[in-house]
Design a protein around this motif. Structure first.
Motif, PDB file in Angstrom:
ATOM      1  N   LYS A  54      -3.230   3.696  -2.789  1.00  0.00           N
ATOM      2  CA  LYS A  54      -3.147   2.785  -4.090  1.00  0.00           C
ATOM      3  C   LYS A  54      -2.654   1.512  -3.623  1.00  0.00           C
ATOM      4  N   LYS A  55      -3.068   0.388  -3.986  1.00  0.00           N
ATOM      5  CA  LYS A  55      -2.645  -0.917  -3.639  1.00  0.00           C
ATOM      6  C   LYS A  55      -1.965  -1.581  -4.706  1.00  0.00           C
ATOM      7  N   ILE A  56      -0.571  -1.855  -4.832  1.00  0.00           N
ATOM      8  CA  ILE A  56       0.138  -2.408  -6.038  1.00  0.00           C
ATOM      9  C   ILE A  56       0.094  -3.871  -5.814  1.00  0.00           C
ATOM     10  N   THR A  57      -0.219  -4.727  -6.505  1.00  0.00           N
ATOM     11  CA  THR A  57      -0.306  -5.981  -6.561  1.00  0.00           C
ATOM     12  C   THR A  57       0.472  -6.736  -7.697  1.00  0.00           C
ATOM     13  N   SER A  58       1.291  -5.983  -8.491  1.00  0.00           N
ATOM     14  CA  SER A  58       1.960  -6.542  -9.619  1.00  0.00           C
ATOM     15  C   SER A  58       3.457  -6.005  -9.797  1.00  0.00           C
ATOM     16  N   PHE A  99       8.609  -1.892  -9.082  1.00  0.00           N
ATOM     17  CA  PHE A  99       7.892  -2.619  -8.102  1.00  0.00           C
ATOM     18  C   PHE A  99       8.089  -4.207  -8.387  1.00  0.00           C
ATOM     19  N   ILE A 100       8.844  -4.835  -7.970  1.00  0.00           N
ATOM     20  CA  ILE A 100       8.774  -6.338  -8.066  1.00  0.00           C
ATOM     21  C   ILE A 100       8.268  -7.146  -7.221  1.00  0.00           C
ATOM     22  N   ASP A 117       0.907  -1.234   0.088  1.00  0.00           N
ATOM     23  CA  ASP A 117      -0.157   0.075   0.154  1.00  0.00           C
ATOM     24  C   ASP A 117       0.904   1.344   0.067  1.00  0.00           C
ATOM     25  N   LEU A 118       0.508   2.248  -0.840  1.00  0.00           N
ATOM     26  CA  LEU A 118       1.201   3.453  -0.934  1.00  0.00           C
ATOM     27  C   LEU A 118       0.260   4.567  -1.323  1.00  0.00           C
ATOM     28  N   SER A 119       0.728   5.657  -1.170  1.00  0.00           N
ATOM     29  CA  SER A 119      -0.076   6.910  -1.397  1.00  0.00           C
ATOM     30  C   SER A 119       0.550   7.575  -2.610  1.00  0.00           C
ATOM     31  N   VAL A 120      -0.433   7.806  -3.714  1.00  0.00           N
ATOM     32  CA  VAL A 120       0.166   8.477  -4.812  1.00  0.00           C
ATOM     33  C   VAL A 120      -0.715   9.434  -5.131  1.00  0.00           C
TER      34      VAL A 120
END
Length: 213
Positions: free
Chosen positions: A47-51, A60-61, A39-42
């Motif tokens: 925003k949740k990054i899942t990929s 992001f890996i 989870d991060l703030s953009v």
């Protein structure tokens, strides 16, 4: 973890390559390696990054996703990471902004197919950039602490390009109208274009016709 060390070392050599190929205006991307989601703030929004992806100067890996896509192959992991850094180069060159602006105009006109075809060019260009880096990696391997990409590694990379082709991922639901990343054959072809080219700036993919991709 050994896997995380691979990404850190790969980023070191990616920065080394692009600082020379791009020039003095090269800006290093950040690297975040995570598992499952983050989870991060953009721009003030959560925003949740899942990929595994590139977003705003950050690569992001997702290690769990990488395992699903490429298995244990170190060479295929290098390819995927180099592809995401390829998007960073597009960002520095303002190609990403150009694509977004043109896509926005197309979507407003109801031309989603045209917008998807621009997206395909963007992804294939990133594959091309990944190929140029893998060529560089093999060139310097004798004088560095990183292994070259063996013939078996190249086979693994080609298998990875196949696994993430839209025609493979979408299966029976695939059509040229819904494709936005390119077919397995296109992704393999553009990786090879990069691997066999010693000057990343030669290819102008946005000027090509669809049948030339």
């Amino acid at each position: 973890m050994v896997e995380n060390l691979l990404y850190v070392r790969c980023m070191y050599y990616l920065d080394d390559y692009w600082s020379k190929a791009y020039g003095e205006n090269y800006i290093k991307p950040r690297l975040i390696v995570y598992t499952d989601s983050i989870d991060l703030s953009v721009d003030g929004r959560d925003k949740k990054i899942t990929s595994t992806c590139y977003l705003g100067g950050i690569v992001f890996i997702n290690t769990s996703q990488m395992n699903q896509i490429v298995g244990t192959s170190a060479a295929a992991r290098v390819y995927v990471m180099a592809h995401e850094v390829g998007h960073h180069i597009q960002n520095l060159l303002t190609d990403l902004d150009m694509v977004k602006q043109r896509q926005s105009k197309m979507i407003k006109k109801g031309d989603t197919v045209g917008a998807n075809r621009l997206s395909i060019r963007c992804e294939l260009q990133a594959d091309y950039y990944a190929g140029t880096f893998c060529r560089y990696l093999n060139k310097i391997s004798k004088d560095s602490d990183i292994e070259n990409i063996s013939p078996d590694g190249i086979v693994d990379i080609i298998a990875a390009t196949n696994n993430i082709g839209d025609d493979v991922l979408l299966g029976g639901n695939y059509s040229a109208e819904v494709s936005d990343h390119g077919t397995a054959e296109q992704r393999k072809r553009w990786f090879w274009h990069g691997y066999n080219d010693d000057n990343f700036s030669r290819q102008s993919i946005y000027d090509l016709r669809d049948d030339q991709l």
